[in-house]
Design a protein around this motif. Structure first.
Motif, mmCIF file in Angstrom:
data_model
loop_
_atom_site.group_PDB
_atom_site.id
_atom_site.type_symbol
_atom_site.label_atom_id
_atom_site.label_comp_id
_atom_site.label_asym_id
_atom_site.label_seq_id
_atom_site.Cartn_x
_atom_site.Cartn_y
_atom_site.Cartn_z
ATOM 1 N N ARG A 55 0.857 -1.191 0.000
ATOM 2 C CA ARG A 55 0.000 0.000 0.000
ATOM 3 C C ARG A 55 0.889 1.235 0.000
ATOM 4 O O ARG A 55 1.741 1.405 0.878
ATOM 5 C CB ARG A 55 -0.910 0.007 1.229
ATOM 6 N N ARG A 56 0.700 2.083 -0.996
ATOM 7 C CA ARG A 56 1.537 3.286 -1.092
ATOM 8 C C ARG A 56 1.075 4.307 -0.059
ATOM 9 O O ARG A 56 -0.093 4.681 -0.005
ATOM 10 C CB ARG A 56 1.467 3.876 -2.500
ATOM 11 N N VAL A 57 2.017 4.783 0.745
ATOM 12 C CA VAL A 57 1.679 5.711 1.827
ATOM 13 C C VAL A 57 2.239 7.107 1.592
ATOM 14 O O VAL A 57 1.850 8.051 2.286
ATOM 15 C CB VAL A 57 2.192 5.171 3.180
ATOM 16 N N LYS A 58 3.140 7.266 0.635
ATOM 17 C CA LYS A 58 3.727 8.586 0.391
ATOM 18 C C LYS A 58 4.238 8.643 -1.040
ATOM 19 O O LYS A 58 4.794 7.672 -1.545
ATOM 20 C CB LYS A 58 4.874 8.875 1.373
ATOM 21 N N VAL A 59 4.047 9.787 -1.660
ATOM 22 C CA VAL A 59 4.570 10.043 -3.004
ATOM 23 C C VAL A 59 5.392 11.322 -2.930
ATOM 24 O O VAL A 59 4.883 12.384 -2.567
ATOM 25 C CB VAL A 59 3.441 10.194 -4.040
ATOM 26 N N ALA A 60 6.677 11.215 -3.231
ATOM 27 C CA ALA A 60 7.567 12.367 -3.249
ATOM 28 C C ALA A 60 8.043 12.598 -4.679
ATOM 29 O O ALA A 60 7.686 11.866 -5.609
ATOM 30 C CB ALA A 60 8.752 12.160 -2.304
ATOM 31 N N GLU A 61 8.852 13.639 -4.850
ATOM 32 C CA GLU A 61 9.269 14.011 -6.200
ATOM 33 C C GLU A 61 10.128 12.939 -6.840
ATOM 34 O O GLU A 61 10.065 12.725 -8.044
ATOM 35 C CB GLU A 61 10.024 15.342 -6.156
ATOM 36 N N ASN A 62 10.945 12.251 -6.058
ATOM 37 C CA ASN A 62 11.856 11.267 -6.641
ATOM 38 C C ASN A 62 11.704 9.871 -6.047
ATOM 39 O O ASN A 62 12.516 8.991 -6.342
ATOM 40 C CB ASN A 62 13.309 11.726 -6.442
ATOM 41 N N ARG A 63 10.686 9.658 -5.215
ATOM 42 C CA ARG A 63 10.555 8.344 -4.593
ATOM 43 C C ARG A 63 9.114 8.113 -4.151
ATOM 44 O O ARG A 63 8.354 9.054 -3.944
ATOM 45 C CB ARG A 63 11.503 8.206 -3.400
ATOM 46 N N ASP A 64 8.772 6.842 -4.020
ATOM 47 C CA ASP A 64 7.506 6.404 -3.438
ATOM 48 C C ASP A 64 7.810 5.564 -2.203
ATOM 49 O O ASP A 64 8.845 4.889 -2.139
ATOM 50 C CB ASP A 64 6.692 5.569 -4.435
ATOM 51 N N VAL A 65 6.908 5.616 -1.227
ATOM 52 C CA VAL A 65 7.065 4.825 -0.004
ATOM 53 C C VAL A 65 5.872 3.893 0.108
ATOM 54 O O VAL A 65 4.720 4.336 0.012
ATOM 55 C CB VAL A 65 7.173 5.727 1.248
ATOM 56 N N TYR A 66 6.158 2.598 0.293
ATOM 57 C CA TYR A 66 5.121 1.576 0.393
ATOM 58 C C TYR A 66 5.197 0.898 1.753
ATOM 59 O O TYR A 66 6.299 0.679 2.295
ATOM 60 C CB TYR A 66 5.293 0.507 -0.691
ATOM 61 N N ARG A 67 4.040 0.570 2.277
ATOM 62 C CA ARG A 67 3.933 -0.314 3.435
ATOM 63 C C ARG A 67 3.559 -1.698 2.903
ATOM 64 O O ARG A 67 2.586 -1.844 2.153
ATOM 65 C CB ARG A 67 2.871 0.173 4.410
ATOM 66 N N ILE A 68 4.334 -2.702 3.289
ATOM 67 C CA ILE A 68 4.135 -4.058 2.774
ATOM 68 C C ILE A 68 3.946 -4.989 3.967
ATOM 69 O O ILE A 68 4.819 -5.060 4.852
ATOM 70 C CB ILE A 68 5.327 -4.512 1.916
ATOM 71 N N ASP A 69 2.822 -5.675 4.008
ATOM 72 C CA ASP A 69 2.514 -6.621 5.083
ATOM 73 C C ASP A 69 2.921 -8.027 4.647
ATOM 74 O O ASP A 69 2.264 -8.631 3.787
ATOM 75 C CB ASP A 69 1.016 -6.584 5.413
ATOM 76 N N LEU A 70 4.007 -8.529 5.231
ATOM 77 C CA LEU A 70 4.505 -9.868 4.940
ATOM 78 C C LEU A 70 4.164 -10.799 6.105
ATOM 79 O O LEU A 70 3.954 -10.329 7.236
ATOM 80 C CB LEU A 70 6.016 -9.836 4.719
ATOM 81 N N PRO A 71 4.128 -12.091 5.870
ATOM 82 C CA PRO A 71 3.883 -13.024 6.987
ATOM 83 C C PRO A 71 4.918 -12.911 8.100
ATOM 84 O O PRO A 71 4.594 -13.102 9.271
ATOM 85 C CB PRO A 71 3.935 -14.396 6.303
ATOM 86 N N ALA A 72 6.157 -12.563 7.734
ATOM 87 C CA ALA A 72 7.209 -12.449 8.749
ATOM 88 C C ALA A 72 7.216 -11.099 9.458
ATOM 89 O O ALA A 72 7.972 -10.914 10.415
ATOM 90 C CB ALA A 72 8.574 -12.709 8.109
ATOM 91 N N GLY A 73 6.424 -10.150 8.994
ATOM 92 C CA GLY A 73 6.387 -8.839 9.635
ATOM 93 C C GLY A 73 6.090 -7.744 8.634
ATOM 94 O O GLY A 73 6.024 -7.970 7.421
ATOM 95 N N VAL A 74 5.895 -6.543 9.155
ATOM 96 C CA VAL A 74 5.592 -5.378 8.322
ATOM 97 C C VAL A 74 6.891 -4.674 7.978
ATOM 98 O O VAL A 74 7.739 -4.436 8.839
ATOM 99 C CB VAL A 74 4.641 -4.419 9.049
ATOM 100 N N ILE A 75 7.050 -4.338 6.698
ATOM 101 C CA ILE A 75 8.233 -3.609 6.255
ATOM 102 C C ILE A 75 7.779 -2.380 5.480
ATOM 103 O O ILE A 75 6.640 -2.292 5.008
ATOM 104 C CB ILE A 75 9.154 -4.480 5.371
ATOM 105 N N TYR A 76 8.694 -1.427 5.366
ATOM 106 C CA TYR A 76 8.471 -0.238 4.550
ATOM 107 C C TYR A 76 9.545 -0.198 3.468
ATOM 108 O O TYR A 76 10.727 -0.488 3.742
ATOM 109 C CB TYR A 76 8.528 1.037 5.396
ATOM 110 N N ALA A 77 9.138 0.150 2.262
ATOM 111 C CA ALA A 77 10.049 0.181 1.120
ATOM 112 C C ALA A 77 10.056 1.579 0.519
ATOM 113 O O ALA A 77 9.002 2.113 0.157
ATOM 114 C CB ALA A 77 9.629 -0.841 0.074
ATOM 115 N N LYS A 78 11.256 2.177 0.450
ATOM 116 C CA LYS A 78 11.440 3.430 -0.275
ATOM 117 C C LYS A 78 11.919 3.075 -1.664
ATOM 118 O O LYS A 78 12.990 2.482 -1.829
ATOM 119 C CB LYS A 78 12.468 4.323 0.424
#
Length: 609
Positions: A55-78
């Motif tokens: 799920r995309r949580v932020k949109v910036a000029e040069n990057r997007d930030v996603y929240r990803i729910d995995l079975p092993a835990g929640v991670i954030y991806a820039k």
């Protein structure tokens, strides 16, 4: 005072890195469970929008930030996007932003600084314009976090002063602990604003953490330039939302926390009074550079503004996003995107001459209209200023970008960039032919509002005396804050009449009233005689209150004292300023009575008599 001290950073043993490739990305992992590493590799990074766990949580000029729910835990991806040739060259020299933030997060972990836990980063073997070029994966932080500005404003709004002071002291101690630990460890945030500091509740107290470290500067020891920069950056926000006592308390606690970490002998020269003098000295130049950087966005195509070519020869410059939010309450929390604007402006005749259009002002060269347009499932009320230039001078001014509506559009955004309460300029439409120019300015209509002139003459006398007195003091305080803010930015309003100040009263709640400036074409940058320009603005406001018996001399004097205390001293020389305002106000009233006798009759002087 030395510029650098001995190295105080003692990194822990480096993590075991698992360098491998997956698809077109080259990965580097921190020690983590193999299942998490494998799950990260299996994510379809080139089509995250279709990945159900992302799920995309932020949109910036040069990057997007996603929240990803995995079975092993929640991670954030820039996810960093590929940039132009110049920025690609800079990335080659400095290294990918994902790797820079990876190194900064590792340094934060080594020195015990609260920050997101770095899990992995990846760089693309081949850069593609429509694909991500680098990735940074971090673990989710503890729930319940708030940004520093939200936490501070919540603490300051406590009705009980001792409770508010206690909450603010906790925030100051957490912030001082965070910065002293980072600076002693050689980590300096290049973009340290209150939104990049998170506050976590912890056992009846609070702790602070840093985020967005992709532009962090890493040093072997304490660098004074980075330390000064961080203090000035924080002061930019706290100068408007915290008292001088709170800011000095922070500097004192910061120095007390810093000295044990760098050594008592080395820390003797780091005194809070020295830091306070330096912050005061360079704050204005830093603010000027920051405002100039924001202003340069207005005339560019970016995530905040865009341009459109419309039918009929119209060209439009439109706002897409409000970075710092509206200075007033509004039911909408976003603006149309480029496609949405094209749909809204497809037929300008409906906007200018539709059945639901209300004409507010009509002259030979300008019309002011109020229109409702459909947006986000509701009616969005706009104010449209339509000006038709006549003559060679108007055409030439439009060609040079000096058209009145063009200037008002730029001035409105410049005021918003300086945190001044003005109505949101939404777009500027221009059509030019070899013989004439035509322009339309779209401004957002303020819901639940009326102008200060009408309110003072009609509604204020009907209120109970205690409520009227409380409301006048609230409006006086907000007006004084706005004028002092304009003084700090070297701005002055040449047409600050009561009709150009709107009071927003959300759902009729007089305790939540807000002031907003409209018709900001009269705001100018003042190079010389700033104090005289300020008194001129107060005189124009004073003259507009001449027909309002509910606004007394005491109210006017209270406003003058509130303004002068912020720009002169706690005990300003108000008598001379009062006489100057009185003389200018009487001249304005005489001019109004001579040229516009039906508009505002004189009912006695607005000065001391």
């Amino acid at each position: 005072m030395p510029s650098r001290l001995a190295d105080t950073h003692r990194p822990s043993p480096g993590p075991v890195r698992d360098a491998s490739s997956s698809g077109r990305f080259r990965w580097c992992f921190a020690p983590a469970a193999p299942a998490l590493q494998q799950a990260i590799r299996e994510i379809p990074w080139d089509c995250l929008e279709s990945f159900p766990a992302a799920r995309r949580v932020k949109v910036a000029e040069n990057r997007d930030v996603y929240r990803i729910d995995l079975p092993a835990g929640v991670i954030y991806a820039k996810c960093y996007r590929a940039q132009g040739l110049v920025k690609q060259l800079v990335e080659r020299l400095r290294g990918p932003a994902a790797r820079r933030e990876w190194l900064a997060l590792r340094r934060a972990a080594d020195i015990g600084l609260q920050a997101p836990q770095a899990l992995a980063y990846a760089t693309a073997a081949t850069a593609k314009p429509d694909r991500y070029s680098a990735l940074l994966i971090t673990a989710a932080m503890a729930p319940g976090a708030r940004s520093l500005d939200e936490a501070w404003l919540a603490a300051a709004s406590q009705p009980d002063p001792p409770v508010a002071r206690r909450h603010k002291c906790r925030l100051i101690e957490a912030l001082a602990e965070l910065l002293s630990r980072a600076h002693a460890g050689g980590l300096f945030h290049r973009d340290l604003h209150v939104g990049n500091i998170l506050i976590f509740p912890h056992n009846g107290s609070v702790t602070a953490a840093m985020i967005d470290l992709h532009n962090a500067r890493l040093c072997k020891g304490l660098a004074l330039s980075g330390l000064h920069r961080n203090l000035v950056q924080l002061n930019q926000w706290f100068a408007r939302h915290a008292s001088r006592t709170d800011r000095l308390r922070f500097l004192k606690i910061y120095c007390r926390c810093l000295q044990p970490r760098i050594g008592r002998a080395a820390g003797q020269g780091y005194d809070h009074k020295v830091f306070a003098r330096h912050v005061l000295k360079v704050s204005h130049s830093y603010a000027a550079r920051l405002y100039a950087k924001r202003d340069r966005r207005i005339l560019k195509r970016n995530k905040y503004f865009t341009t459109l070519a419309l039918s009929g020869g119209w060209s439009a410059r439109l706002a897409l996003e409000i970075k710092h939010g509206r200075p007033y309450d509004h039911p909408l929390d976003h603006l149309p995107d480029k496609k949405g604007w094209r749909d809204l402006l497809a037929d300008l005749d409906v906007l200018l001459a539709g059945d639901a259009v209300r004409v507010l002002k009509n002259s030979s060269t300008r019309r002011v209209l109020q229109a409702d347009v459909p947006f986000a499932g509701r009616a969005w009320t706009l104010i449209a200023k339509h000006e038709q230039g006549k003559g060679v001078l108007s055409w030439l001014l439009a060609r040079l970008g000096r058209d009145p509506l063009q200037r008002e559009f730029l001035t409105g955004w410049q005021c918003l960039h300086r945190d001044l309460p003005v109505a949101l300029p939404l777009g500027l439409l221009i059509r030019q032919t070899p013989s004439r120019s035509e322009s339309i300015l779209l401004v957002e209509y303020l819901t639940d509002s009326c102008d200060l002139d009408t309110f003072a003459r009609l509604r204020l006398p009907e209120l109970p005396p205690d409520q009227a007195r409380s409301l006048k003091r609230l409006v006086c305080r907000q007006l004084a804050q706005t004028l002092r803010r304009m003084w700090t930015c070297r701005l002055a309003h040449r047409d600050l009449k009561a009709a150009n100040v709107r009071l927003q009263i959300p759902q009729g709640n007089l305790d939540a009233v807000k002031i907003v400036l409209v018709d900001v074409d009269g705001i100018r940058t003042v190079r010389f005689s700033l104090r005289k320009a300020l008194l001129r603005s107060l005189a124009r406001l004073d003259a507009s209150f001449a027909s309002s018996a509910a606004v007394t001399r005491t109210d006017r004097l209270r406003l003058l004292l509130a303004v002068l205390r912020g720009i002169d001293s706690p005990q300003p020389d108000w008598k001379d300023a009062w006489q100057q305002i009185r003389a200018m106000s009487l001249r304005d009233q005489a001019t109004i009575a001579k040229t516009l006798p039906w508009l505002q009759p004189i009912v006695g002087s607005a000065g001391a008599e």
